[in-house]
Design an enzyme around this catalytic site. Structure first.
Site, PDB file in Angstrom:
ATOM      1  N   GLU A 254      25.454 -15.269  43.939  1.00  0.00           N
ATOM      2  CA  GLU A 254      25.090 -14.086  44.717  1.00  0.00           C
ATOM      3  C   GLU A 254      23.697 -13.656  44.300  1.00  0.00           C
ATOM      4  O   GLU A 254      23.331 -13.824  43.144  1.00  0.00           O
ATOM      5  CB  GLU A 254      26.034 -12.908  44.393  1.00  0.00           C
ATOM      6  CG  GLU A 254      27.476 -13.216  44.629  1.00  0.00           C
ATOM      7  CD  GLU A 254      28.421 -12.170  44.026  1.00  0.00           C
ATOM      8  OE1 GLU A 254      27.954 -11.103  43.561  1.00  0.00           O
ATOM      9  OE2 GLU A 254      29.618 -12.442  44.026  1.00  0.00           O
TER      10      GLU A 254
ATOM     11  N   LYS B 279      17.655 -15.035  35.651  1.00  0.00           N
ATOM     12  CA  LYS B 279      16.601 -14.085  36.016  1.00  0.00           C
ATOM     13  C   LYS B 279      15.325 -14.788  36.488  1.00  0.00           C
ATOM     14  O   LYS B 279      14.930 -15.803  35.937  1.00  0.00           O
ATOM     15  CB  LYS B 279      16.247 -13.193  34.806  1.00  0.00           C
ATOM     16  CG  LYS B 279      17.386 -12.307  34.333  1.00  0.00           C
ATOM     17  CD  LYS B 279      17.605 -11.090  35.221  1.00  0.00           C
ATOM     18  CE  LYS B 279      16.702  -9.935  34.891  1.00  0.00           C
ATOM     19  NZ  LYS B 279      17.042  -9.097  33.777  1.00  0.00           N
TER      20      LYS B 279
ATOM     21  N   CYS C 108     -22.598   1.404  51.012  1.00  0.00           N
ATOM     22  CA  CYS C 108     -24.000   1.183  50.712  1.00  0.00           C
ATOM     23  C   CYS C 108     -24.712   1.007  52.055  1.00  0.00           C
ATOM     24  O   CYS C 108     -24.358   0.123  52.829  1.00  0.00           O
ATOM     25  CB  CYS C 108     -24.119  -0.079  49.852  1.00  0.00           C
ATOM     26  SG  CYS C 108     -25.798  -0.725  49.823  1.00  0.00           S
TER      27      CYS C 108
ATOM     28  N   CYS D 113     -28.856  -5.366  51.080  1.00  0.00           N
ATOM     29  CA  CYS D 113     -28.164  -5.352  49.788  1.00  0.00           C
ATOM     30  C   CYS D 113     -27.633  -6.760  49.475  1.00  0.00           C
ATOM     31  O   CYS D 113     -26.914  -7.351  50.276  1.00  0.00           O
ATOM     32  CB  CYS D 113     -27.014  -4.345  49.852  1.00  0.00           C
ATOM     33  SG  CYS D 113     -25.855  -4.479  48.507  1.00  0.00           S
TER      34      CYS D 113
HETATM   35  S1  IVH Z   1      28.427  -8.652  38.692  1.00  0.00           S
HETATM   36  C1  IVH Z   1      30.521  -7.837  34.734  1.00  0.00           C
HETATM   37  N1  IVH Z   1      26.968  -9.163  40.788  1.00  0.00           N
HETATM   38  O1  IVH Z   1      23.256  -6.462  37.515  1.00  0.00           O
HETATM   39  C2  IVH Z   1      29.764  -8.299  35.898  1.00  0.00           C
HETATM   40  N2  IVH Z   1      26.151  -7.623  39.191  1.00  0.00           N
HETATM   41  O2  IVH Z   1      22.384  -6.971  34.778  1.00  0.00           O
HETATM   42  C3  IVH Z   1      29.372  -7.176  36.725  1.00  0.00           C
HETATM   43  N3  IVH Z   1      23.998  -6.643  39.773  1.00  0.00           N
HETATM   44  O3  IVH Z   1      25.456  -4.246  35.954  1.00  0.00           O
HETATM   45  C4  IVH Z   1      28.191  -7.413  37.496  1.00  0.00           C
HETATM   46  N4  IVH Z   1      23.752  -7.674  41.692  1.00  0.00           N
HETATM   47  O4  IVH Z   1      24.484  -3.581  38.274  1.00  0.00           O
HETATM   48  C5  IVH Z   1      27.071  -8.487  39.635  1.00  0.00           C
HETATM   49  N5  IVH Z   1      25.812  -9.677  42.716  1.00  0.00           N
HETATM   50  C6  IVH Z   1      25.906  -8.993  41.575  1.00  0.00           C
HETATM   51  C7  IVH Z   1      24.908  -8.098  41.156  1.00  0.00           C
HETATM   52  C8  IVH Z   1      25.068  -7.432  39.936  1.00  0.00           C
HETATM   53  C9  IVH Z   1      23.234  -6.812  40.847  1.00  0.00           C
HETATM   54  C10 IVH Z   1      23.687  -5.737  38.634  1.00  0.00           C
HETATM   55  C11 IVH Z   1      24.849  -4.928  38.174  1.00  0.00           C
HETATM   56  C12 IVH Z   1      25.031  -5.287  36.744  1.00  0.00           C
HETATM   57  C13 IVH Z   1      23.664  -5.757  36.376  1.00  0.00           C
HETATM   58  C14 IVH Z   1      23.666  -6.646  35.170  1.00  0.00           C
END
Ligand code: IVH
Length: 696
Positions: free
Chosen positions: A114, A325, A437, A442
């Protein structure tokens, strides 16, 4: 590092991270970028891995977020909201997968990917199908009750669909602000700042990015303010459930939540292997710009949700999921000074000289500040700590200052009183809020104009770029654009840079002369655009060329006659008339024509060549126009329309409900673009695609 050093450093990192946690999660006013935060967190994690005895229960590695502010009612999360571990490389990902596989004891590992939305985590509770409570993550155990505000977000259903609903359940997801909405909102704050400044009031800080804006919007005391903000949400996890049974796999849970009317991201995919999941991760790296919301990575989850509890978590990070990331697109750094550029029309534009910082995959030490007005709107001062952004292929820009880090030594920027290139006193144009200018001789203006004249869409002279313009100017060979056509082998041979051993002409010089010769046959619209007349972009040049048909007619037309051309308004007409009335410009035009740059326009011109070289296929239905209209527009702009997807298709434009073509495109590695990107493509041409290169 020995244990003593490790103790000192980990204490320092813990205290810094706790400080930044509070700024980020509670006050919505971060002072450092997410990437700088991640760096500190990773360092602390590495120390704690080597010296586990140093881990404290309150270490930021062991808990999420920060305790909530007291403005809102505090609610408990019976099942804590966890965070995610991070991967920054394929190796990290493989290590995560190996640890997971070890614990899965040979069971099949199917993964779901996702987009990782860069917003804020929210837990929604539904009772008998009715939305009864929404809370922020807070520290994972206690959050803030923001139900009234969440009720104003259109995509969050107040009641759910379906007959067989659970008695009570909690669903988690990410609330975010759309990028387009964020841009509009920040622009409005900036405009208001100019008025505030005039009234002697302090400027309002801009939001650094959509995430901060979403966080600020959700935590408003007055829900009507939240209602006016462009917020949305995607749910990504079922928290807990009472009086009902959830499906056993994550993808089925998501399907189930979607069937109830909850917003589920359509970009969720199932992968049978890690290799396949990794393919999707790299694909996202190239596609993120096409979304109208920020993502900062890709989340991978084990699809077998029944195994989640058994697998558990390490600290605050579940073993069954991870986040891959992206390299950071924003960083904070110091703004050392502000310098000024002189453009080809003489307009002075400020730019930022920064303490070098690695962002968006490159080291950045210069960034655009757009224009004087933008500087004022954002209230950027010399010496400020600033947020720098570099996304896609875009030029680095200074997003906003971190106002809370000011110590009083920062200085407001004043435009110079004289041109930095020629020293002539500058002139302010209050109508355009620009400083320029006025000296047409220039050096900076001339060099920029030579460059523009020879550029793409202008005379397209190969070999005449920034460096060559500088050389031609410095050597005295070109002091205006007509001089270019007086260049001969003999004249070039007089400049050492254009010769090789024995005094012969270099290849570079020969190519330049050939490029100049070729440019004489460019169409009239290109020539008119190349002249660099203020307010005459390519589209205006095209309209002029169709009506006036040659350069002599343009030079003879007064403002009234020019306004007769459809699409030309009074400001543009006046600008052209002023330009042609100048004796030096008349001389340039006459010399160009004498040199053979004298095209005649016969009939209409294809609107432009914005899409030249692109073959697009359109599928599904678009909101802004019919499919036929879309295809007509593509052809008008010089592009080709394909009927089916082949390897040579440049991109598939996917509207709502596009069918088999999507799968075919994915299979052949053909880029798919959504309607928003398509509209950008029509407006900006190929650059809109380059901003988001496909990786497939
Ligand atoms: S799952 C325990 N799915 O990223 C797992 N989190 O850095 C729960 N986030 O706290 C998170 N998109 O706020 C999940 N597709 C996604 C997400 C997602 C954004 C955020 C979420 C989480 C944070 C962690």
């Amino acid at each position: 590092m020995n244990q003593h050093e490790a103790r000192l450093r980990s204490e320092e990192l813990r205290s810094k991270l706790n400080y930044h946690n509070r700024l980020y999660y509670v006050l919505d006013a971060p002072e450092i970028s997410d990437a700088d935060y991640d760096d500190m967190m990773n360092e602390l994690r590495a120390i704690e891995a080597e010296f586990p005895e140093l881990i404290t229960p309150d270490s930021p590695t062991q808990k999420t977020g920060a305790e909530p502010l007291s403005t809102f009612e505090v609610v408990d999360h019976p099942r804590p909201l966890l965070s995610l571990g991070n991967c920054f490389s394929r190796e990290d990902l493989e290590n995560w997968y190996r640890r997971l596989a070890d614990r899965m004891d040979g069971d099949t590992i199917r993964l779901v990917s996702e987009p990782k939305i860069d917003g804020l985590a929210m837990a929604l509770i539904y009772e008998q199908g009715r939305f009864v409570q929404g809370a922020t993550r807070g520290d994972g155990l206690h959050g803030e009750n923001v139900t009234a505000n969440l009720r104003t977000i259109p995509v969050i259903p107040k009641t759910l669909k379906g007959s067989d609903l659970p008695d009570r359940f909690e669903v988690r997801g990410e609330v975010y602000m759309t990028r387009s909405g964020f841009e509009q909102m920040n622009a409005a704050i900036g405009e208001a700042n100019i008025e505030r400044e005039k009234a002697g009031r302090k400027p309002v800080a801009l939001y650094a990015n959509p995430r901060n804006a979403a966080a600020g919007s959700v935590r408003q005391k007055d829900p009507s303010i939240t209602a006016a903000r462009p917020l949305a949400m995607y749910v990504y996890q079922l928290g807990w459930i009472e009086g009902g049974k959830r499906p056993g796999s994550h993808h089925e849970v998501m399907q189930w939540l979607g069937d109830m009317g909850l917003p589920v991201n359509p970009e969720i995919r199932i992968h049978e292997t890690l290799e396949e999941a990794y393919g999707r991760i790299t694909w996202w790296g190239g596609q993120r710009e096409r979304l109208d919301y920020d993502i900062d990575g890709t989340v991978l989850k084990l699809d077998d949700a029944d195994a989640w509890d058994r697998l558990g978590a390490v600290g605050r990070e579940p073993r069954w999921a991870t986040a891959y990331k992206f390299p950071p697109q924003q960083r904070t750094t110091k703004l050392r000074k502000i310098e000024v550029n002189v453009g080809r029309t003489g307009v002075l534009t400020p730019f930022a000289v920064l303490e070098p910082v690695f962002v968006g995959g490159a080291t950045v030490s210069l960034a655009t500040l757009h224009n004087e007005g933008d500087l004022k709107r954002k209230d950027i001062r010399i010496g400020d700590t600033v947020i720098v952004q570099r996304a896609g292929e875009v030029i680095p820009q200074v997003v906003a200052p971190v106002v809370s880090l000011r110590d009083g030594s920062e200085q407001e920027f004043e435009m110079p009183a004289v041109c930095p290139s020629c020293g002539v006193p500058v002139v302010r144009d209050p109508a355009e809020a620009a400083t320029y200018c006025p000296n047409t001789s220039c050096p900076a203006q001339i060099m920029r104009l030579l460059e523009h004249f020879a550029g793409r869409g202008s005379m397209d002279i190969e070999g005449l770029g920034e460096k060559m313009a500088l050389l031609l100017y410095r050597s005295g060979l070109a002091r205006n654009v007509a001089d270019i056509y007086d260049l001969t082998p003999e004249r070039l041979a007089g400049v050492p840079e254009f010769t090789v051993k024995g005094g012969r002409l270099s290849k570079v010089a020969e190519n330049l002369l050939a490029g100049i010769e070729k440019s004489k046959s460019r169409p009239l619209a290109n020539v008119l655009f190349a002249l660099g007349i203020r307010h005459v972009g390519f589209e205006t040049a095209r309209l002029l060329a169709e009506r006036l048909t040659n350069l002599t007619a343009l030079m003879a037309a007064d403002a009234a006659a020019l306004q007769q051309v459809a699409g030309i308004g009074p400001v543009v007409a006046q600008s052209i008339a002023t330009w042609s009335a100048r004796p030096e410009n008349q001389a340039v035009a006459a010399r160009l024509m004498a040199a053979g740059v004298n095209p005649v326009q016969v009939g209409r011109i294809a609107e432009s060549d914005l899409l030249a070289g692109l073959t697009l296929v359109v599928t599904g239905s678009l909101a802004a126009m019919s499919r036929n209209e879309a295809e007509d527009r593509i052809r008008e702009l010089g592009g080709k329309v394909g009927s089916g997807i082949t390897k040579s298709t440049s991109a598939l434009v996917a509207g709502e409900g596009g069918g088999t073509k999507l799968a075919k495109a994915e299979k052949l590695g053909v880029r798919t673009i959504d309607e928003a990107t398509f509209l950008r493509l029509l407006a900006e041409g190929k650059a809109a695609l380059q901003a988001a290169p496909a990786d497939v």
